[in-house]
Design a protein around this motif. Structure first.
Motif, PDB file in Angstrom:
ATOM      1  N   GLN A  49       0.833  -1.202   0.000  1.00 63.06           N
ATOM      2  CA  GLN A  49       0.000   0.000   0.000  1.00 63.06           C
ATOM      3  C   GLN A  49       0.869   1.253   0.000  1.00 63.06           C
ATOM      4  OE1 GLN A  49      -3.299  -1.724   3.029  1.00 63.06           O
ATOM      5  NE2 GLN A  49      -3.482   0.455   2.602  1.00 63.06           N
ATOM      6  N   VAL A  50       1.932   1.223   0.787  1.00 60.48           N
ATOM      7  CA  VAL A  50       2.823   2.378   0.870  1.00 60.48           C
ATOM      8  C   VAL A  50       3.532   2.586  -0.464  1.00 60.48           C
ATOM      9  CG1 VAL A  50       4.790   3.401   2.074  1.00 60.48           C
ATOM     10  CG2 VAL A  50       3.155   1.994   3.327  1.00 60.48           C
ATOM     11  N   ARG A  51       4.032   1.505  -1.060  1.00 55.86           N
ATOM     12  CA  ARG A  51       4.696   1.618  -2.357  1.00 55.86           C
ATOM     13  C   ARG A  51       3.749   2.177  -3.412  1.00 55.86           C
ATOM     14  NH1 ARG A  51       7.093  -3.450  -0.779  1.00 55.86           N
ATOM     15  NH2 ARG A  51       5.439  -4.562  -1.907  1.00 55.86           N
ATOM     16  N   GLN A  52       2.518   1.694  -3.411  1.00 56.39           N
ATOM     17  CA  GLN A  52       1.528   2.165  -4.388  1.00 56.39           C
ATOM     18  C   GLN A  52       1.273   3.654  -4.219  1.00 56.39           C
ATOM     19  OE1 GLN A  52      -2.442   0.584  -3.909  1.00 56.39           O
ATOM     20  NE2 GLN A  52      -2.926   0.849  -6.067  1.00 56.39           N
ATOM     21  N   PHE A  53       1.151   4.092  -2.965  1.00 52.74           N
ATOM     22  CA  PHE A  53       0.909   5.519  -2.716  1.00 52.74           C
ATOM     23  C   PHE A  53       2.088   6.371  -3.183  1.00 52.74           C
ATOM     24  CE2 PHE A  53       1.136   9.359  -0.182  1.00 52.74           C
ATOM     25  CZ  PHE A  53      -0.154   9.859  -0.285  1.00 52.74           C
ATOM     26  N   LEU A  54       3.314   5.942  -2.871  1.00 48.43           N
ATOM     27  CA  LEU A  54       4.494   6.708  -3.265  1.00 48.43           C
ATOM     28  C   LEU A  54       4.662   6.745  -4.780  1.00 48.43           C
ATOM     29  CD1 LEU A  54       7.058   5.597  -0.528  1.00 48.43           C
ATOM     30  CD2 LEU A  54       5.806   7.764  -0.678  1.00 48.43           C
ATOM     31  N   ARG A  55       4.328   5.645  -5.451  1.00 47.72           N
ATOM     32  CA  ARG A  55       4.386   5.643  -6.915  1.00 47.72           C
ATOM     33  C   ARG A  55       3.374   6.630  -7.494  1.00 47.72           C
ATOM     34  NH1 ARG A  55       5.200  -0.115  -6.418  1.00 47.72           N
ATOM     35  NH2 ARG A  55       2.952  -0.457  -6.694  1.00 47.72           N
ATOM     36  N   ARG A  56       2.196   6.676  -6.901  1.00 49.56           N
ATOM     37  CA  ARG A  56       1.171   7.617  -7.348  1.00 49.56           C
ATOM     38  C   ARG A  56       1.629   9.053  -7.130  1.00 49.56           C
ATOM     39  NH1 ARG A  56      -5.171   7.522  -5.329  1.00 49.56           N
ATOM     40  NH2 ARG A  56      -5.962   9.025  -6.863  1.00 49.56           N
ATOM     41  N   SER A  57       2.274   9.284  -6.004  1.00 56.49           N
ATOM     42  CA  SER A  57       2.825  10.605  -5.709  1.00 56.49           C
ATOM     43  C   SER A  57       3.859  11.000  -6.760  1.00 56.49           C
ATOM     44  CB  SER A  57       3.452  10.601  -4.312  1.00 56.49           C
ATOM     45  OG  SER A  57       4.102  11.815  -4.025  1.00 56.49           O
ATOM     46  N   GLY A  58       4.716  10.056  -7.127  1.00 54.13           N
ATOM     47  CA  GLY A  58       5.747  10.327  -8.134  1.00 54.13           C
ATOM     48  C   GLY A  58       5.149  10.621  -9.494  1.00 54.13           C
ATOM     49  N   ARG A  59       4.110   9.875  -9.877  1.00 52.48           N
ATOM     50  CA  ARG A  59       3.471  10.111 -11.178  1.00 52.48           C
ATOM     51  C   ARG A  59       2.826  11.492 -11.231  1.00 52.48           C
ATOM     52  NH1 ARG A  59       1.822   4.633 -10.527  1.00 52.48           N
ATOM     53  NH2 ARG A  59      -0.261   5.319  -9.836  1.00 52.48           N
ATOM     54  N   ALA A  60       2.205  11.901 -10.127  1.00 52.00           N
ATOM     55  CA  ALA A  60       1.580  13.230 -10.074  1.00 52.00           C
ATOM     56  C   ALA A  60       2.632  14.325 -10.211  1.00 52.00           C
ATOM     57  CB  ALA A  60       0.806  13.389  -8.772  1.00 52.00           C
ATOM     58  N   TYR A  61       3.765  14.122  -9.548  1.00 53.74           N
ATOM     59  CA  TYR A  61       4.843  15.115  -9.642  1.00 53.74           C
ATOM     60  C   TYR A  61       5.376  15.206 -11.073  1.00 53.74           C
ATOM     61  CZ  TYR A  61       9.278  17.490  -8.950  1.00 53.74           C
ATOM     62  OH  TYR A  61      10.330  18.380  -9.057  1.00 53.74           O
ATOM     63  N   GLU A  62       5.663  14.072 -11.673  1.00 55.99           N
ATOM     64  CA  GLU A  62       6.216  14.068 -13.024  1.00 55.99           C
ATOM     65  C   GLU A  62       5.243  14.691 -14.029  1.00 55.99           C
ATOM     66  OE1 GLU A  62       9.236  13.375 -13.770  1.00 55.99           O
ATOM     67  OE2 GLU A  62       9.760  12.722 -11.745  1.00 55.99           O
TER      68      GLU A  62
END
Length: 222
Positions: A124-137
């Motif tokens: 769950q944490v990895r999924q959230f951080l990946r989503r955060s990264g995609r939003a930033y990019e």
């Protein structure tokens, strides 16, 4: 007759100093006005009798390449003035129930720490951080690297990338609501991610969920 362009900057905080450097590099004659005795804004120190000194900030330092760029624009070498290194761990979290959690810089290690200490699955944490990264990019090229008052900004490919990501940015929900949706089974982890609103003095109960991209600055970029 001197026809050199002039500029006045109100405030010698980080933003004011950065603006002054950029304008001076473009040939402007810049005057900076500051109400305090010294410059730096949040980057200041308080000295008290008895040899006591307290740093006012900065409390965190991200995107160091932007600071390097300011020195380079002025024809200086950043390493001649200061050095920095990535922190690991980033910080320690202490909760009221006695739980202590280490925020490792590596997102995989951080996810495992959360699972071990809070019981929230690392996936769950990895999924959230990946989503955060995609939003930033998807948004950084438009909202951080370009001027929104220029028409040319809206004609760049970066805008199309940002528009395509709008449905995932959470413009109509709050940071807290997004964190509840992701980690509602543990109030401590919701609180941990809510605190990223303090990066720009926002309230997680009112700030848009778009700001949930901020964790990427720590765990993705350093």
């Amino acid at each position: 007759m001197n026809h050199k362009k002039t500029a006045a900057i109100i405030g010698a905080g980080v933003g004011g100093i950065a603006t002054a450097v950029r304008l001076a590099a473009r040939g402007y004659r810049v005057t900076v006005f500051e109400a305090q005795e010294s410059f730096g804004g949040k980057m200041h120190q308080l000295e008290l009798p008895g040899g006591y000194r307290f740093d006012g900030g900065p409390s965190l330092f991200t995107l160091p390449e932007l600071v390097d760029e300011l020195f380079q624009l002025a024809g200086r070498t950043p390493q001649d003035y200061f050095r920095y290194q990535r922190l690991d761990p980033i910080t320690q979290y202490f909760f009221a129930d006695g739980t202590r959690l280490t925020a490792w810089a590596d997102d995989e290690q951080f996810a495992r720490e959360v699972e071990a200490k809070l019981g929230v699955p690392a996936a769950q944490v990895r999924q959230f951080l990946r989503r955060s990264g995609r939003a930033y990019e998807a948004t950084a090229g438009t909202f951080l690297q370009k001027s929104l008052h220029k028409a040319s900004t809206y004609l760049s490919p970066a805008v199309l990338q940002a528009l395509a990501a709008v449905p995932q940015l959470g413009l109509t929900s709050t940071m807290h609501q997004r964190h509840m949706a992701a980690f509602g089974q543990d109030a401590r982890l919701v609180q941990l991610f809510d605190r990223f609103a303090t990066y720009n003095g926002s309230d997680p109960y009112q700030a848009p969920a778009t700001l949930s991209l901020i964790p990427h600055l720590e765990h993705g970029l350093g």
